[in-house]
Design a protein around this motif. Structure first.
Motif, PDB file in Angstrom:
ATOM      1  N   ARG A   1     -24.846  -8.977 -40.395  1.00  0.00           N
ATOM      2  CA  ARG A   1     -25.609  -7.752 -40.550  1.00  0.00           C
ATOM      3  C   ARG A   1     -25.104  -6.827 -41.496  1.00  0.00           C
ATOM      4  O   ARG A   1     -24.051  -6.466 -41.592  1.00  0.00           O
ATOM      5  CB  ARG A   1     -25.878  -7.059 -39.141  1.00  0.00           C
TER       6      ARG A   1
ATOM      7  N   THR B   1     -16.569   5.105 -40.148  1.00  0.00           N
ATOM      8  CA  THR B   1     -16.952   4.264 -39.084  1.00  0.00           C
ATOM      9  C   THR B   1     -15.962   3.130 -38.737  1.00  0.00           C
ATOM     10  O   THR B   1     -16.388   2.555 -37.823  1.00  0.00           O
ATOM     11  CB  THR B   1     -18.414   3.983 -39.322  1.00  0.00           C
TER      12      THR B   1
ATOM     13  N   LEU C   1     -25.198   1.532 -35.726  1.00  0.00           N
ATOM     14  CA  LEU C   1     -23.840   0.884 -35.962  1.00  0.00           C
ATOM     15  C   LEU C   1     -23.556  -0.127 -34.935  1.00  0.00           C
ATOM     16  O   LEU C   1     -23.800   0.038 -33.857  1.00  0.00           O
ATOM     17  CB  LEU C   1     -22.915   2.080 -35.855  1.00  0.00           C
ATOM     18  N   SER C   2     -22.653  -1.027 -35.294  1.00  0.00           N
ATOM     19  CA  SER C   2     -22.167  -1.996 -34.571  1.00  0.00           C
ATOM     20  C   SER C   2     -21.034  -2.710 -35.222  1.00  0.00           C
ATOM     21  O   SER C   2     -21.048  -2.496 -36.561  1.00  0.00           O
ATOM     22  CB  SER C   2     -23.162  -3.226 -34.191  1.00  0.00           C
ATOM     23  N   PRO C   3     -19.976  -3.270 -34.434  1.00  0.00           N
ATOM     24  CA  PRO C   3     -18.761  -3.560 -35.132  1.00  0.00           C
ATOM     25  C   PRO C   3     -18.632  -4.699 -36.299  1.00  0.00           C
ATOM     26  O   PRO C   3     -17.946  -4.631 -37.161  1.00  0.00           O
ATOM     27  CB  PRO C   3     -18.066  -4.189 -33.849  1.00  0.00           C
ATOM     28  N   ASP C   4     -19.840  -5.352 -36.267  1.00  0.00           N
ATOM     29  CA  ASP C   4     -19.959  -6.601 -37.343  1.00  0.00           C
ATOM     30  C   ASP C   4     -20.601  -6.134 -38.515  1.00  0.00           C
ATOM     31  O   ASP C   4     -20.688  -6.858 -39.363  1.00  0.00           O
ATOM     32  CB  ASP C   4     -20.771  -7.782 -36.668  1.00  0.00           C
ATOM     33  N   LEU C   5     -21.035  -4.827 -38.820  1.00  0.00           N
ATOM     34  CA  LEU C   5     -21.828  -4.594 -39.770  1.00  0.00           C
ATOM     35  C   LEU C   5     -20.748  -4.526 -41.250  1.00  0.00           C
ATOM     36  O   LEU C   5     -19.787  -4.330 -41.064  1.00  0.00           O
ATOM     37  CB  LEU C   5     -22.361  -3.140 -39.808  1.00  0.00           C
TER      38      LEU C   5
ATOM     39  N   LEU D   1     -15.890   0.330 -40.514  1.00  0.00           N
ATOM     40  CA  LEU D   1     -16.640  -0.839 -40.783  1.00  0.00           C
ATOM     41  C   LEU D   1     -16.211  -1.357 -42.073  1.00  0.00           C
ATOM     42  O   LEU D   1     -15.322  -0.729 -42.966  1.00  0.00           O
ATOM     43  CB  LEU D   1     -18.077  -0.498 -40.928  1.00  0.00           C
TER      44      LEU D   1
END
Length: 238
Positions: free
Chosen positions: A197, A149, A114-118, A151
């Protein structure tokens, strides 16, 4: 109010119906019969591996043999016993409520990815199959994972312009041939995808042919990097 409702309608195990403490949970026996993936796993598909964590990415035999067009992948369950029953009930038995605990298990498994831009996106069904089933189980899982999450989710990022054969009984080579060029990026979201991403979501990974078709379509349309997440992974000798 919630406590009163629990007294009138006590929570039941999502698998067998036995009484449980929390909503959308498994009872003890069903939990023991559901094989959650933990420990050392393949960094590309999430299948469990034998041994201690070496502190670096490791890959299973399949992922060392088959080129994967995605960067990393995870799965929550091994596709056997109770996990198989739950997934078949979600997929073919109109048990859409099962997507709630399933999404929770998937979100936990996805933590390393996980990353904020997914951008979260499900593997789509062909329109005729969607019409017959009335819902896309991967879409429900993607929406649940995105909600848990925080997202962004694009439920129709991918489309399935041609109908493919059912994979049951097919070997890996036949599955990849069947999925060749079967998925495409929705033209309405092409600009939204550029440089992003993407976390592709499906219910089960067997050979990886379906996820590969989705990943290749996203990369061809300008995505920066692809990750994959499934509810369950078919594993050898399980």
């Amino acid at each position: 109010m919630q406590r009163a409702l629990h007294l009138i309608f006590p929570p039941q195990c999502v698998s067998c119906g036995a009484l449980v403490e929390d909503e959308f949970a498994l009872c003890g026996p069903c939990w023991r019969d559901t094989y959650f993936i933990s420990g050392l796993v393949c960094d590309l598909c999430g299948v469990p591996l034998i041994g201690d964590d070496p502190g670096e990415a490791v890959h299973c035999d399949d992922c060392m043999t088959i080129a994967r067009p995605w960067a990393r992948g995870r799965s929550a369950l091994i596709y056997k016993d109770n996990a198989r029953r739950l997934i078949l009930a979600l997929k073919h038995g109109d048990r859409t409520e099962l997507s709630r605990p399933a999404a929770r298990w998937m979100a936990a498994a996805a933590a390393p990815l996980l990353s904020p831009d997914l951008l979260v996106a499900p593997i789509p069904l062909h329109r005729w199959r969607l019409l017959r089933r009335r819902y896309n189980q991967a879409g429900l899982l993607a929406q649940g994972v995105a909600r848990l999450t925080g997202l962004e989710c694009c439920s129709d990022l991918l489309i399935r312009p041609r109908r493919t054969k059912v994979h049951d009984g097919m070997g890996a080579a036949a599955r990849f041939e069947n999925m060749q060029g079967s998925l495409a990026v929705n033209p309405q979201h092409r600009a939204r995808l550029t440089g992003r991403r993407v976390l592709l979501i499906d219910d089960v990974m067997t050979s990886g042919a379906t996820l590969a078709a989705g990943a290749e379509a996203c990369l061809a349309a300008g995505a920066a990097e692809i990750f994959v997440l499934t509810l369950a992974r078919v594993a050898k000798d399980t």
